[in-house]
Design a protein around this motif. Structure first.
Motif, mmCIF file in Angstrom:
data_model
loop_
_atom_site.group_PDB
_atom_site.id
_atom_site.type_symbol
_atom_site.label_atom_id
_atom_site.label_comp_id
_atom_site.label_asym_id
_atom_site.label_seq_id
_atom_site.Cartn_x
_atom_site.Cartn_y
_atom_site.Cartn_z
ATOM 1 N N THR A 84 0.704 -1.155 -0.045
ATOM 2 C CA THR A 84 0.014 -0.010 -0.049
ATOM 3 C C THR A 84 0.958 1.281 0.035
ATOM 4 O OG1 THR A 84 -1.655 -1.277 1.082
ATOM 5 C CG2 THR A 84 -1.896 1.244 1.116
ATOM 6 N N LEU A 85 1.931 1.266 0.910
ATOM 7 C CA LEU A 85 2.768 2.556 0.935
ATOM 8 C C LEU A 85 3.471 2.647 -0.520
ATOM 9 C CD1 LEU A 85 4.168 2.034 4.396
ATOM 10 C CD2 LEU A 85 2.350 3.669 3.750
ATOM 11 N N THR A 86 3.944 1.557 -0.942
ATOM 12 C CA THR A 86 4.593 1.811 -2.138
ATOM 13 C C THR A 86 3.648 2.170 -3.216
ATOM 14 O OG1 THR A 86 6.172 -0.125 -1.763
ATOM 15 C CG2 THR A 86 5.925 0.458 -4.021
ATOM 16 N N MET A 87 2.327 1.840 -3.310
ATOM 17 C CA MET A 87 1.559 2.129 -4.352
ATOM 18 C C MET A 87 1.153 3.748 -4.253
ATOM 19 S SD MET A 87 -2.010 3.323 -4.464
ATOM 20 C CE MET A 87 -2.907 2.302 -3.092
ATOM 21 N N LEU A 88 1.060 4.092 -3.023
ATOM 22 C CA LEU A 88 0.834 5.396 -2.712
ATOM 23 C C LEU A 88 2.013 6.538 -3.237
ATOM 24 C CD1 LEU A 88 -0.913 5.431 0.796
ATOM 25 C CD2 LEU A 88 -2.118 5.690 -1.408
ATOM 26 N N SER A 89 3.252 6.067 -2.882
ATOM 27 C CA SER A 89 4.453 6.588 -3.345
ATOM 28 C C SER A 89 4.327 6.718 -4.892
ATOM 29 C CB SER A 89 5.741 6.176 -2.806
ATOM 30 O OG SER A 89 6.502 6.606 -3.163
ATOM 31 N N LYS A 90 4.110 5.642 -5.450
ATOM 32 C CA LYS A 90 4.361 5.779 -6.813
ATOM 33 C C LYS A 90 3.226 6.658 -7.610
ATOM 34 C CE LYS A 90 6.449 1.249 -7.557
ATOM 35 N NZ LYS A 90 6.313 -0.154 -8.210
ATOM 36 N N MET A 91 2.156 6.791 -7.008
ATOM 37 C CA MET A 91 1.004 7.661 -7.337
ATOM 38 C C MET A 91 1.386 9.084 -7.319
ATOM 39 S SD MET A 91 -1.644 6.026 -8.444
ATOM 40 C CE MET A 91 -2.460 4.397 -8.469
ATOM 41 N N GLY A 92 2.474 9.462 -6.511
ATOM 42 C CA GLY A 92 2.796 10.610 -6.543
ATOM 43 C C GLY A 92 2.495 11.286 -5.005
ATOM 44 N N ALA A 93 2.125 10.945 -4.124
ATOM 45 C CA ALA A 93 1.896 11.026 -2.772
ATOM 46 C C ALA A 93 3.225 10.984 -2.156
ATOM 47 C CB ALA A 93 0.546 10.518 -2.309
ATOM 48 N N LYS A 94 3.402 11.901 -1.181
ATOM 49 C CA LYS A 94 4.479 11.769 -0.082
ATOM 50 C C LYS A 94 4.268 10.954 1.090
ATOM 51 C CE LYS A 94 7.045 15.915 -1.698
ATOM 52 N NZ LYS A 94 6.279 16.288 -2.704
ATOM 53 N N LEU A 95 4.958 10.282 1.762
ATOM 54 C CA LEU A 95 4.932 9.562 2.842
ATOM 55 C C LEU A 95 5.348 10.019 4.219
ATOM 56 C CD1 LEU A 95 5.465 6.093 1.349
ATOM 57 C CD2 LEU A 95 3.432 7.133 1.780
ATOM 58 N N SER A 96 4.859 10.046 5.298
ATOM 59 C CA SER A 96 5.447 10.422 6.477
ATOM 60 C C SER A 96 5.064 9.314 7.563
ATOM 61 C CB SER A 96 4.708 11.737 6.909
ATOM 62 O OG SER A 96 5.076 12.307 8.317
ATOM 63 N N VAL A 97 5.899 9.468 8.600
ATOM 64 C CA VAL A 97 5.914 8.606 9.837
ATOM 65 C C VAL A 97 6.007 9.471 10.958
ATOM 66 C CG1 VAL A 97 8.448 8.038 9.778
ATOM 67 C CG2 VAL A 97 6.830 6.636 10.929
ATOM 68 N N ASP A 98 4.987 9.208 11.940
ATOM 69 C CA ASP A 98 4.924 9.978 12.851
ATOM 70 C C ASP A 98 4.992 9.410 14.315
ATOM 71 O OD1 ASP A 98 2.635 8.920 13.079
ATOM 72 O OD2 ASP A 98 1.153 10.699 13.652
ATOM 73 N N HIS A 99 4.922 9.977 15.612
ATOM 74 C CA HIS A 99 5.402 9.663 16.782
ATOM 75 C C HIS A 99 6.701 9.036 16.892
ATOM 76 C CE1 HIS A 99 1.309 10.733 17.896
ATOM 77 N NE2 HIS A 99 0.764 9.905 17.058
#
Length: 636
Positions: free
Chosen positions: A535-550
């Protein structure tokens, strides 16, 4: 790499043109040498003929020329011949063959200066009389064939070598871009091999250094925030985490604090048996996590040598009673053969708190409850209840499910946002928060409804509605970037994944303005889940950025940040709170930023409340932050 390919083609073309030019010059020189030699050979024959005529004239005059000269002239292929003396013809000769004037060479020489004897004759060009034989043609064919073979082989060789150079350039570009793993996998055919092997060795050394950096980072955090015996959080860790649950020194939600303490007098006989005492404490610590695994954001730490602390947010009073009873019963199952009094060595005190309570007051109430349990002279627990129960937490799971489904159908969720500013106090993006209104139009905080939505399995529907509002209602109004939080249930929901994939494909320009944020706790508990990475790889390939919090809330390694290639890393508020007065927190932040130096991830902070915190974070190298000091939460 496109530029490198163009330069390689140019270099290959230059090599071919240079080779062709050398071959052309060589063939031209050979041809000129051949022509010059043939003409010189003809001139030598002419000089020999003139010498014969002079000798004969001096001895015999013009007599007997007819006897031998025609045969010689015919052998020389003379077309026309005249022997002159004072411009008078002494002898003339002409063949019957006709040749074009352009193919004849005229010789007009005074062969005897004393008698003014002159010879004038025409010969065909020596090249006209030369014809290539089959043997010579075969030699030329073999020669040109050999040249073609060697040129083709040379072109193939130089192309292969230049491809190896390009592979080295590609690996170098990957290293500069931070794709160390890609550079490591493309190590097969780089040329020159010595340089290729050197780059491979440096990549391996770099990976070892990064792993060592991660181990050092975890070691620093472990020695700062972990208890060396039980390997759970220490007192400093407990205070940081408890402070993170508050805002303006007031708790933001309800929950329960448990203090579990062993009686000092009962354990006095085992002080000499240090190893047995450590083993006993370790067994007790191992029992507790499975009992609280179903709750989120649980704090478990060792406050002192004989006291353990457990904080469970969003826990109702009834659930707290059941959990306290289970804790004391399970811990009593662990026996220690040197305990003096098995009936009175373990006590538990609990204090229920609500939103608005002060952390120091909650700890005092929990200690009062612990003292009350100790006064009973039995292995028991006591709950300090001041009767302040939040109305919202009194709802049961069935009522919460009905309420959340009603809110979803009637779209009673609304959005708030908080600005995230960079180190120059310029807007980087907005983080989205959510609230829901009940039937009395009262706002219910996310800290209340999100745990219940997780319990009811409704988080994918709730977060889909939030993302829909951001995509179709908020983002078309401006050009800002928005950050949306996603839970584990949402990231593994097939229905949500299919929907978000089609929505981002349909609105591709909006995808680049989205940041999807995931809690570090998800990677701690579900790092090996196959759907999470997809899922995270798909979102990144779509052009969205990823963030991890806490990040920093748990004492774990940060290798997963490079694994999932995050764009942003957000420090937990427990690390940020009073960071200007806590050197151990500053040490952790410096270590984290140093470990992520070669990655694309930017380190941010949440929960900045005062100027000193923000100034310290900027000095440490944090690139962006959010919090009450930088901007309050407001309606979208």
């Amino acid at each position: 790499m496109k530029l490198t390919k163009i330069l390689t083609k140019k270099l290959t073309s230059f090599w071919l043109v240079s080779l062709a030019a050398v071959a052309f010059v060589f063939l031209l020189s050979a041809l000129m040498s051949f022509v010059q030699l043939t003409y010189r050979f003809q001139q030598n024959k002419v000089a020999e003929l003139e010498s014969m005529i002079v000798t004969h004239y001096q001895q015999h005059g013009t007599d007997q020329l007819d006897t031998w000269l025609p045969a010689v002239l015919k052998a020389y292929h003379v077309v026309q011949f005249q022997l002159l003396l004072d411009q008078q013809a002494l002898y003339s000769y002409q063949t019957d063959a006709h040749s074009s004037a352009s193919g004849l060479t005229l010789y007009h020489h005074i062969i005897d200066p004393q008698s003014a004897l002159t010879v004038k004759f025409e010969l065909p060009s020596p090249l006209n009389n030369y014809e290539l034989s089959w043997y010579e043609l075969l030699i030329l064919f073999i020669g040109f064939g050999a040249i073609s073979v060697f040129v083709r082989y040379g072109l193939k060789w130089i192309t292969h070598e230049l491809d190896g150079v390009e592979l080295l350039a590609l690996r170098s570009k990957m290293i500069i871009d931070g794709d160390i793993q890609g550079a490591k996998l493309s190590a097969a055919k780089g040329r020159p091999r010595l340089i290729n092997r050197a780059i491979s060795k440096l990549i391996n050394d770099l990976e070892d250094a990064q792993q060592e950096r991660g181990r050092l980072d975890q070691f620093i955090r472990a020695n700062t925030f972990l208890d060396p015996v039980t390997e759970i959080g220490n007192r400093l860790y407990f205070e940081n985490r408890l402070a993170a649950l508050s805002h303006d020194n007031k708790m933001v939600a309800y929950g329960v604090v448990f203090l579990l303490e062993f009686d000092d007098d009962a354990l006095m006989n085992v002080q000499a048996d240090i190893e047995a005492n450590k083993a006993f404490i370790t067994q007790i610590v191992a029992i507790i996590p499975p009992l609280v695994i179903d709750y989120t954001d649980v704090i478990f730490a060792r406050r002192s040598a004989l006291q353990l602390a457990i904080v469970v947010p969003q826990l109702s009073l009834a659930e707290a009673d059941l959990l306290a009873d289970r804790l004391i019963r399970r811990c009593l199952l662990v026996k220690h053969h040197q305990i003096a009094n098995h009936d009175n060595y373990l006590h538990l005190g609990a204090a229920f708190y609500k939103a608005g309570d002060q952390p120091s007051q909650i700890i005092e109430e929990a200690e009062m409850a612990l003292r009350a349990a100790q006064l009973q002279r039995l292995n028991t627990w006591f709950m300090y209840d001041k009767g302040a129960v939040d109305k919202e937490m009194a709802k049961g799971s069935v009522r919460w499910r009905s309420f959340l489904e009603y809110a979803l159908v009637n779209k009673r969720f609304f959005l708030l946002h908080q600005p995230v500013l960079d180190s120059d106090n310029s807007l980087l993006h907005y983080e989205i928060f959510s609230r829901v209104r009940d039937n009395q139009n009262t706002e219910i905080r996310a800290t209340l409804f999100i745990p219940m939505a997780n319990k009811c399995g409704l988080m994918p529907q709730v977060e889909r509605m939030i993302v829909e509002q951001v995509l179709f209602n908020v983002m078309p109004k401006n050009d800002a970037i928005y950050c949306v939080n996603l839970s584990m249930d949402t990231l593994t929901s097939r229905a949500f994944i299919r929907w978000i994939q089609s929505a981002l494909l349909e609105h591709r320009p909006l995808a680049t303005r989205l940041i999807f944020e995931v809690s570090e706790d998800i990677f701690i508990k579900h790092q090996q889940h196959p759907q999470l990475a997809k899922t995270l790889t798909m979102l990144s390939k779509m052009g969205a950025k990823l963030s991890v919090d806490h990040v920093g809330k748990q004492v774990v390694g940060t290798h997963y940040i490079q694994t999932y290639d995050f764009d942003f890393v957000k420090l937990d508020r427990s690390i940020i709170r009073q960071v200007h007065e806590r050197p151990e927190n500053q040490l952790y932040i410096r270590s984290l930023i140093g470990g992520l130096l070669r990655s694309k991830a930017q380190v941010m902070a949440e929960g900045v409340e005062i100027f000193e915190e923000w100034q310290t974070l900027k000095i440490l190298g944090v690139s962006a932050a959010q919090g009450p000091f930088l901007g309050d939460i407001a309606l979208v």
